[in-house]
Design a protein around this motif. Structure first.
Motif, PDB file in Angstrom:
ATOM      1  N   LYS A 123       4.871   3.404   7.151  1.00 27.02           N
ATOM      2  CA  LYS A 123       5.358   4.547   6.383  1.00 27.02           C
ATOM      3  C   LYS A 123       5.380   4.242   4.890  1.00 27.02           C
ATOM      4  O   LYS A 123       5.119   5.123   4.066  1.00 27.02           O
ATOM      5  CB  LYS A 123       6.750   4.940   6.871  1.00 27.02           C
ATOM      6  CG  LYS A 123       6.769   5.556   8.266  1.00 27.02           C
ATOM      7  CD  LYS A 123       8.167   6.008   8.642  1.00 27.02           C
ATOM      8  CE  LYS A 123       8.179   6.668  10.016  1.00 27.02           C
ATOM      9  NZ  LYS A 123       9.546   7.120  10.391  1.00 27.02           N
ATOM     10  N   ASN A 126       1.820   4.607   3.699  1.00 28.75           N
ATOM     11  CA  ASN A 126       1.421   6.017   3.640  1.00 28.75           C
ATOM     12  C   ASN A 126       2.067   6.737   2.459  1.00 28.75           C
ATOM     13  O   ASN A 126       1.444   7.604   1.832  1.00 28.75           O
ATOM     14  CB  ASN A 126       1.785   6.712   4.947  1.00 28.75           C
ATOM     15  CG  ASN A 126       0.951   6.223   6.122  1.00 28.75           C
ATOM     16  OD1 ASN A 126      -0.178   5.767   5.936  1.00 28.75           O
ATOM     17  ND2 ASN A 126       1.505   6.303   7.322  1.00 28.75           N
ATOM     18  N   SER A 127       3.316   6.382   2.160  1.00 32.05           N
ATOM     19  CA  SER A 127       3.986   7.036   1.035  1.00 32.05           C
ATOM     20  C   SER A 127       3.369   6.644  -0.298  1.00 32.05           C
ATOM     21  O   SER A 127       3.423   7.412  -1.265  1.00 32.05           O
ATOM     22  CB  SER A 127       5.477   6.692   1.047  1.00 32.05           C
ATOM     23  OG  SER A 127       5.671   5.295   0.888  1.00 32.05           O
ATOM     24  N   SER A 184       0.135   8.607  -2.270  1.00 30.33           N
ATOM     25  CA  SER A 184       0.234   9.672  -3.267  1.00 30.33           C
ATOM     26  C   SER A 184       0.017   9.144  -4.685  1.00 30.33           C
ATOM     27  O   SER A 184      -0.222   9.923  -5.612  1.00 30.33           O
ATOM     28  CB  SER A 184       1.605  10.347  -3.181  1.00 30.33           C
ATOM     29  OG  SER A 184       2.640   9.404  -3.435  1.00 30.33           O
ATOM     30  N   ASN A 215      13.233   6.078  -4.310  1.00 30.48           N
ATOM     31  CA  ASN A 215      13.310   5.745  -2.891  1.00 30.48           C
ATOM     32  C   ASN A 215      14.042   4.437  -2.606  1.00 30.48           C
ATOM     33  O   ASN A 215      14.181   4.051  -1.447  1.00 30.48           O
ATOM     34  CB  ASN A 215      11.901   5.661  -2.299  1.00 30.48           C
ATOM     35  CG  ASN A 215      11.186   7.001  -2.301  1.00 30.48           C
ATOM     36  OD1 ASN A 215      11.352   7.812  -1.400  1.00 30.48           O
ATOM     37  ND2 ASN A 215      10.386   7.239  -3.338  1.00 30.48           N
TER      38      ASN A 215
END
Length: 462
Positions: free
Chosen positions: A80, A83-84, A87, A125
């Motif tokens: 994850k 994948n984040s 961007s 985050n």
């Protein structure tokens, strides 16, 4: 003249409010002459190994004793996380961190805007970042989310040979940069033991040094300006690209040796030094430590351009001196220094490949000889030192010897740093807690309010 009034200096009245607010937060209050508990800071001067400290009284922090706030823990799987990051980066700019790098993923930003976007993403985050050069000087116990490498940034070296000043990207190779500058008869006055991938930013962040420290000092004596990405996702410049600069606060020295805990270095401006056309190197072996110290003292007082004076033990005592000049200086050396002089033998100061611990030690010069007599008989110990500065570097194979060395250093009022240790070792980077630790935590909190830059790499709260 009647009615004439001296106007206050405009620059003094209108200093950078942001820098003033930061230091007001760190220092809390201004020392006064009647306050015995306050401390006055001396102007910057060339000083090594705490020689100008009259006592070992610890610095006191301000009224605010609040430690650095803990970071927000991001509970997310590696998949994850990767994948984040898509961007911001493409798949080629995201890789699995190499063995020995304490991070889950390594990212390679190609522009400053992309790097600022990454810091913004990490802040939002709660991800932790560790700026990375070659990774050869990472000795912390932490585990971070992302290792950030600046070697792929689209940056160029700005070199002004006439002014002897160069602005170098933090991700540039140290060895290649030195080779490029040497074509113009100039050099960065640093000679740490580097690996093939060692970068300018990594050497500055680790405050790495070598034998040239005898003449030129450390990076703090040669750096004029720095550019970083701070904890507020902004690009901040400190200093100026001129030799004589007295405006504002000298923030450069905070970043030197911070190991990326205050921000990510983008570029560094150095004051260069001329490259000597010829150098003369000679060594003098000794059976007695006292004789070795006498030779080192005599070598440093030679009326010549002495570049380095190194005392080493491997296994016997030996003094090696490098002098800038032609062969004509040999007559002066042979008249001033007795003993069996061997000319032209270059000495390799690289760490012992069999050692498990590399330790930097700084003690008062008057105590250095006593320290060597206390630890010189340890099995498997190799060391080299700059006796006229009061520092040495030890290579150890046995962790049990570290406690004895720590006791000897602390009894002499010294300081030590574990530069390299086996993976998983719980030995702290600073076995002897440095003075002003609370001040360091307050500075960390002011420059990295979200705690995303290499938390804990220097110790708890740092």
């Amino acid at each position: 003249m009647r009615g004439f009034r001296r106007l206050p200096n405009w620059r003094t009245r209108h200093r950078d409010r942001k820098a003033r607010d930061i230091f007001a937060h760190v220092l809390q209050r201004r020392p006064t002459a009647d306050d015995e508990s306050s401390y006055r800071f001396q102007s910057a001067k060339f000083a090594e190994s705490r020689q100008d400290l009259p006592h070992r009284r610890p610095l006191r922090g301000g009224k605010n004793k609040k430690d650095h706030q803990p970071r927000r823990v991001a509970v997310i799987s590696r998949e994850k996380l990767e994948n984040s990051l898509l961007s911001i980066f493409n798949s080629e700019e995201i890789q699995t961190a190499k063995k020995g790098i304490p991070a889950r993923l390594a990212v390679f930003p190609k522009s400053r805007d992309q790097l600022c976007e990454l810091v913004t993403f990490a802040t939002a985050n709660g991800f932790t970042l560790i700026p990375l050069g070659s990774g050869s000087r990472l000795a912390g116990n932490g585990k971070y989310d992302l290792a950030v490498t600046t070697s792929h940034l689209d940056e160029q070296i700005e070199h002004s040979p006439a002014d002897m000043v160069a602005t170098i990207p933090a991700g540039a190779s140290f060895s290649l940069t030195q080779s490029s500058l040497q074509k113009h008869g100039q050099r960065i006055p640093l000679d740490p033991q580097v690996e093939d991938g060692s970068t300018i930013g990594g050497i500055v962040s680790a405050n790495a040094w070598g034998p040239l420290r005898h003449r030129f000092g450390t990076a703090k004596n040669s750096i004029l300006a720095t550019t970083i990405v701070n904890g507020e996702c902004k690009i901040v410049k400190a200093g100026a690209k001129v030799v004589k600069n007295v405006s504002g606060y000298d923030l450069n020295k905070l970043y030197i040796g911070a190991r990326g805990s205050l921000g990510i270095l983008l570029d560094v401006t150095f004051r260069l030094q001329p490259l000597p056309e010829k150098v003369q190197i000679f060594s003098v072996p000794h059976d007695s430590l006292d004789d070795a110290f006498q030779t080192a003292s005599a070598g440093s007082r030679l009326p010549l351009m002495v570049e380095t004076v190194v005392l080493r033990k491997s296994p016997d005592w030996e003094v090696t001196i490098k002098i800038a000049g032609s062969e004509e200086v040999r007559k002066t050396v042979e008249d001033a220094i007795p003993g069996d002089i061997s000319w032209g033998r270059e000495v390799n100061y690289s760490e012992n490949s069999d050692s498990l611990y590399d330790i930097n030690i700084s003690v008062p010069k008057s105590y250095l000889k006593s320290f060597f007599k206390s630890v010189g008989d340890l099995d498997g110990l190799s060391l080299w030192s700059l006796p006229e500065v009061g520092i040495c570097r030890l290579n150890l194979k046995d962790a049990g010897q570290l406690q004895q060395i720590t006791i000897c250093v602390e009894s002499g009022g010294g300081f030590m740093e574990v530069e390299r240790k086996p993976e998983g070792s719980d030995i702290p980077r600073w076995p002897i807690a440095p003075h002003g630790l609370n001040w360091m935590r307050q500075i960390k909190s002011a420059f990295d309010p979200h705690g995303i830059f290499a938390p804990g790499i220097l110790g708890k709260g740092l």
